[in-house]
Design a protein around this motif. Structure first.
Motif, PDB file in Angstrom:
ATOM      1  N   ASP B 311       0.831  -1.197   0.000  1.00  0.00           N
ATOM      2  CA  ASP B 311       0.000   0.000   0.000  1.00  0.00           C
ATOM      3  C   ASP B 311       0.870   1.253   0.000  1.00  0.00           C
ATOM      4  OD1 ASP B 311      -1.873   2.142   0.989  1.00  0.00           O
ATOM      5  OD2 ASP B 311      -3.214   0.430   1.045  1.00  0.00           O
ATOM      6  N   PRO B 312       0.518   2.238  -0.841  1.00  0.00           N
ATOM      7  CA  PRO B 312       1.316   3.483  -0.854  1.00  0.00           C
ATOM      8  C   PRO B 312       1.295   4.207   0.495  1.00  0.00           C
ATOM      9  CG  PRO B 312      -0.233   3.442  -2.702  1.00  0.00           C
ATOM     10  CD  PRO B 312      -0.563   2.267  -1.837  1.00  0.00           C
ATOM     11  N   LEU B 313       0.351   3.835   1.358  1.00  0.00           N
ATOM     12  CA  LEU B 313       0.331   4.457   2.681  1.00  0.00           C
ATOM     13  C   LEU B 313       1.459   3.930   3.583  1.00  0.00           C
ATOM     14  CD1 LEU B 313      -3.521   4.488   3.245  1.00  0.00           C
ATOM     15  CD2 LEU B 313      -2.060   6.523   3.171  1.00  0.00           C
ATOM     16  N   MET B 314       2.076   2.838   3.193  1.00  0.00           N
ATOM     17  CA  MET B 314       3.237   2.339   3.948  1.00  0.00           C
ATOM     18  C   MET B 314       4.442   3.209   3.569  1.00  0.00           C
ATOM     19  SD  MET B 314       2.138  -0.271   5.675  1.00  0.00           S
ATOM     20  CE  MET B 314       0.474   0.330   5.816  1.00  0.00           C
ATOM     21  N   LYS B 315       5.023   3.853   4.570  1.00  0.00           N
ATOM     22  CA  LYS B 315       6.059   4.850   4.275  1.00  0.00           C
ATOM     23  C   LYS B 315       7.462   4.323   4.584  1.00  0.00           C
ATOM     24  CE  LYS B 315       2.946   8.652   5.060  1.00  0.00           C
ATOM     25  NZ  LYS B 315       1.770   7.754   5.106  1.00  0.00           N
ATOM     26  N   ASN B 316       8.441   4.983   3.985  1.00  0.00           N
ATOM     27  CA  ASN B 316       9.854   4.658   4.249  1.00  0.00           C
ATOM     28  C   ASN B 316      10.133   3.166   4.136  1.00  0.00           C
ATOM     29  OD1 ASN B 316      10.440   7.338   4.793  1.00  0.00           O
ATOM     30  ND2 ASN B 316       9.906   7.103   6.960  1.00  0.00           N
ATOM     31  N   ILE B 317       9.627   2.578   3.091  1.00  0.00           N
ATOM     32  CA  ILE B 317       9.761   1.119   2.966  1.00  0.00           C
ATOM     33  C   ILE B 317      11.234   0.728   2.887  1.00  0.00           C
ATOM     34  CG2 ILE B 317       9.133  -0.893   1.565  1.00  0.00           C
ATOM     35  CD1 ILE B 317       6.708   0.851   0.617  1.00  0.00           C
ATOM     36  N   ASP B 318      12.034   1.572   2.239  1.00  0.00           N
ATOM     37  CA  ASP B 318      13.462   1.257   2.129  1.00  0.00           C
ATOM     38  C   ASP B 318      14.129   1.159   3.495  1.00  0.00           C
ATOM     39  OD1 ASP B 318      13.152   1.176  -0.533  1.00  0.00           O
ATOM     40  OD2 ASP B 318      13.978   3.181  -0.928  1.00  0.00           O
ATOM     41  N   LYS B 319      13.605   1.934   4.452  1.00  0.00           N
ATOM     42  CA  LYS B 319      14.146   1.853   5.806  1.00  0.00           C
ATOM     43  C   LYS B 319      13.375   0.849   6.653  1.00  0.00           C
ATOM     44  CE  LYS B 319      15.375   6.737   5.765  1.00  0.00           C
ATOM     45  NZ  LYS B 319      14.901   8.040   6.213  1.00  0.00           N
ATOM     46  N   GLY B 320      12.373   0.231   6.067  1.00  0.00           N
ATOM     47  CA  GLY B 320      11.588  -0.763   6.805  1.00  0.00           C
ATOM     48  C   GLY B 320      10.351  -0.197   7.462  1.00  0.00           C
ATOM     49  N   GLY B 321      10.162   1.135   7.397  1.00  0.00           N
ATOM     50  CA  GLY B 321       8.941   1.684   7.995  1.00  0.00           C
ATOM     51  C   GLY B 321       9.114   3.055   8.583  1.00  0.00           C
ATOM     52  N   GLN B 323       9.930   4.196  11.500  1.00  0.00           N
ATOM     53  CA  GLN B 323      11.067   4.520  12.394  1.00  0.00           C
ATOM     54  C   GLN B 323      10.624   5.270  13.658  1.00  0.00           C
ATOM     55  OE1 GLN B 323      14.559   3.772  11.119  1.00  0.00           O
ATOM     56  NE2 GLN B 323      13.160   2.465   9.985  1.00  0.00           N
ATOM     57  N   LEU B 324       9.807   4.617  14.439  1.00  0.00           N
ATOM     58  CA  LEU B 324       9.360   5.233  15.689  1.00  0.00           C
ATOM     59  C   LEU B 324      10.442   5.120  16.760  1.00  0.00           C
ATOM     60  CD1 LEU B 324       5.681   3.889  15.956  1.00  0.00           C
ATOM     61  CD2 LEU B 324       6.452   6.112  15.092  1.00  0.00           C
ATOM     62  N   SER B 325      10.461   6.102  17.641  1.00  0.00           N
ATOM     63  CA  SER B 325      11.398   6.027  18.771  1.00  0.00           C
ATOM     64  C   SER B 325      10.887   4.987  19.774  1.00  0.00           C
ATOM     65  CB  SER B 325      11.484   7.391  19.458  1.00  0.00           C
ATOM     66  OG  SER B 325      10.260   7.665  20.114  1.00  0.00           O
ATOM     67  N   THR B 326      11.762   4.585  20.660  1.00  0.00           N
ATOM     68  CA  THR B 326      11.371   3.601  21.680  1.00  0.00           C
ATOM     69  C   THR B 326      10.220   4.134  22.522  1.00  0.00           C
ATOM     70  OG1 THR B 326      13.659   2.868  21.742  1.00  0.00           O
ATOM     71  CG2 THR B 326      12.271   2.169  23.568  1.00  0.00           C
ATOM     72  N   GLN B 327      10.321   5.415  22.888  1.00  0.00           N
ATOM     73  CA  GLN B 327       9.258   6.011  23.699  1.00  0.00           C
ATOM     74  C   GLN B 327       7.927   6.021  22.948  1.00  0.00           C
ATOM     75  OE1 GLN B 327       9.673   7.166  27.038  1.00  0.00           O
ATOM     76  NE2 GLN B 327       7.459   6.923  26.832  1.00  0.00           N
TER      77      GLN B 327
END
Lengths: 244, 352
Positions: B311-321, B323-327
């Motif tokens: 889905d085009p709504l999935m972002k930064n696929i090259d980075k795997g997603g 990239q949320l912080s731990t918090q």
């Protein structure tokens, strides 16, 4: 006395008969989509078959958009066109009389109508804008893929909303980026089909050449991108065939 | 004299008509208890005109839902895989059928089904309408593996069912159609709308700072961007009931929606489930591959896999997603758990 009564009866009959005939006119608005003149249906989705002005090959995967204040329907109205599912692309306006009408509508909601959470049908299809961006509703969700500078497929989310400046999250600044589309006048004497042409290439083209490598996703919170979309949108809609 | 005879005949006919009318039982209309937020935010739920809810129909559907009479060997009921205490799922990756065979899809939870406006049910959308959906598991050879003819005969010969059907549907002649109508009626009453977050929206509860930040992550297009598929404070279903490829696999063993539509562009797409009641519905995804919510969040954050239909709504696929912080991950989980509706899983009306 008899003559007067007969005259009155005949007059009333003729008057009511004329007015009911006039009020029975129905207009059908048909939104047809094209890419610089080449017709598109939703069967053309999911394939990298279009090229935008910046030279990027793109596909369309989802497209739905909102119009409001359709001139023939009175002041308060809105309509969601879901091109992905081919729903809402054609609709009727009934009980019109003969005459010449200005055909116009607004792309999106004006600030006055863009009230957070109040439209149940739009909530039900998740067309909302997050509260952190001021709430209200999307004007358009246009999702697809393009070939990027590295010759790889990447996604884009060309989502149009009211522009919001979040420099100070506690003091959001808004700009109404919905816009009026005036298709000119149409003369109606019978049931009429009116085509509204939607050239999707215009979103990427005029007056601003859109570079998907620069502007692809997370455009909702992008104040400048929203203003650019609004400017480009003004060339998207035009009056097509009018048949009676 | 003739007139008197005619008068008595007329009275007799009238009495006869009246007594026949008394024999026809009229079921009592069932009023769905629609949560205030649903009533305020959503359009009306879908109830087919040919299967309006009645007290008798819902009660019969409930009895059938929990009755093992529907399975081939009388060992399983619908509730075997759809346990009310687990938001009507079974917390297994795959559920075992009556012969111990396993399917390839995780049992879906059951709630707020009347608000599935497209009426496509199951992970791949292959069933149209709740009534239609209820037909399939009964005869599926790796699920309840029953012959509908035999099931119908068993229910027809049951000491109490024929009268219950008579009261609910005006006929004691039982077939698969009215059996599934009754089950669908019960399923439409399974409404979940009283989580802590619902209470917060009704101004009856406050969120912790972690839950609030988690909600912000959920709604932020630059962070989680979950709201495009999973509802919002303005869509309390917490799902769009649509089909998406959320980047689980680069190649597909299970085509999902694509297998139903026959369109390769739909390969690898599955229904976005509601994120209500996740506390009770592990494991997650159509194939139950993730045991914990942490795994789910990690998937969207850095585990996405590219494929043609992602889905085009999935972002930064090259980075795997995204990239949320731990918090942010921890807080997102806290928000998700605030959508747990304990009243729903403990509602005595829904228990056997």
């Amino acid at each position: 006395m008899k003559n007067i009564l007969a005259f009155l009866c005949i007059s009333i009959f003729m008057f009511s008969s004329c007015s009911s005939e006039d009020e029975n006119i129905t207009i059908t608005l048909n939104f047809t989509h094209n890419w610089d003149g080449t017709p598109i249906t939703n069967q053309d989705f999911d394939t990298l078959k279009f090229t935008n002005k910046n030279g990027e090959k793109i596909s369309i995967e989802k497209l739905r958009y909102l119009i409001s204040n359709i001139s023939l329907l009175g002041l308060k109205n809105y309509h969601l066109i879901n091109f992905t599912e081919n729903s809402g692309t054609s609709f009727n306006i009934s009980n019109l009389t003969n005459g010449t009408y200005t055909l116009s509508f607004r792309f999106g909601f004006s600030d006055e109508d863009n009230i957070d959470g109040v439209y149940q049908d739009l909530n039900s299809v998740s067309f909302n804008v997050p509260g952190m961006l001021g709430g209200g509703y999307h004007y358009m969700q246009f999702d697809g893929k393009y070939i990027d500078n590295k010759y790889e497929e990447a996604g884009f989310n060309y989502h149009s909303i009211r522009a919001v400046d979040r420099t100070y999250p506690d003091n959001l600044k808004f700009e109404d980026t919905s816009f009026e589309v005036n298709l000119g006048t149409v003369t109606i004497s019978n049931n009429t089909e009116i085509e509204v042409k939607v050239n999707l290439a215009e979103w990427f083209k005029n007056p601003n050449t859109w570079d998907l490598n620069e502007l692809n996703t997370v455009l909702m919170p992008n104040f400048e991108a929203q203003k650019t979309m609004s400017a480009n949108g003004k060339g998207v809609f035009s009056l097509g065939e009018v048949s009676q | 004299m003739k007139k008197i005879h005619l008068f008595f005949l007329f009275c007799f006919l009238l009495m006869n008509c009246a007594s026949n009318e008394e024999e026809v039982y009229t079921p009592i209309p069932y009023n769905l208890e629609i949560p205030t937020l649903f009533a305020a935010k959503l359009i009306a739920p879908i109830v087919p005109a040919n299967n309006l809810l009645t007290e008798e129909g819902v009660a019969l559907g409930k009895k059938l839902f929990f009755d093992r009479i529907l399975s081939g060997d009388g060992s399983q009921s619908c509730a075997s895989c759809h346990n009310p205490k687990k938001a009507f799922t079974d917390q297994q990756q795959f559920s075992a059928g009556i012969q111990g065979e396993f399917g390839k899809r995780n049992a879906m939870p059951l709630f707020n089904l009347a608000w599935n406006f497209d009426e496509r049910f199951a992970w791949d959308g292959k069933e149209f309408g709740l009534e239609e959906q209820a037909l399939e598991p009964v005869s599926n050879p790796i699920e309840m593996h029953a012959d509908w003819k035999k099931v119908t005969q068993r229910i027809q010969q049951h000491p109490t069912y024929p009268n219950l059907f008579l009261q609910a549907f005006g006929t004691s002649k039982i077939d698969s159609i009215i059996i599934t109508k009754a089950i669908a009626q019960f399923e439409r009453t399974l409404i979940s709308g009283n989580s802590k977050f619902d209470q917060f929206l009704r101004k009856e509860a406050t969120l912790t700072p972690e839950e609030q930040n988690g909600f912000d992550v959920f709604m932020d297009e630059a962070k989680g961007d979950c709201f495009h598929c999973h509802g919002s404070n303005n869509n309390p279903l917490w799902t769009d009931n649509k089909f998406h490829n959320n980047g689980l696999d680069a190649t597909f063993k299970d085509l999902g929606f694509g297998n139903v539509t026959g369109d390769p562009n739909d390969n690898g797409k599955f229904k976005s489930p509601s994120i209500r009641n996740l506390a009770f519905t592990a494991p997650y995804m159509h194939d139950g591959r993730f045991s914990t919510l942490e795994e789910v969040i990690n998937h969207y954050s850095e585990g996405l896999k590219k494929s043609a239909t992602i889905d085009p709504l999935m972002k930064n696929i090259d980075k795997g997603g995204v990239q949320l912080s731990t918090q942010d991950k921890t807080d997102l989980k806290a928000f998700l758990l605030a959508l747990s509706d304990n009243d729903f899983i403990n509602n005595p009306t829904f228990q056997q």
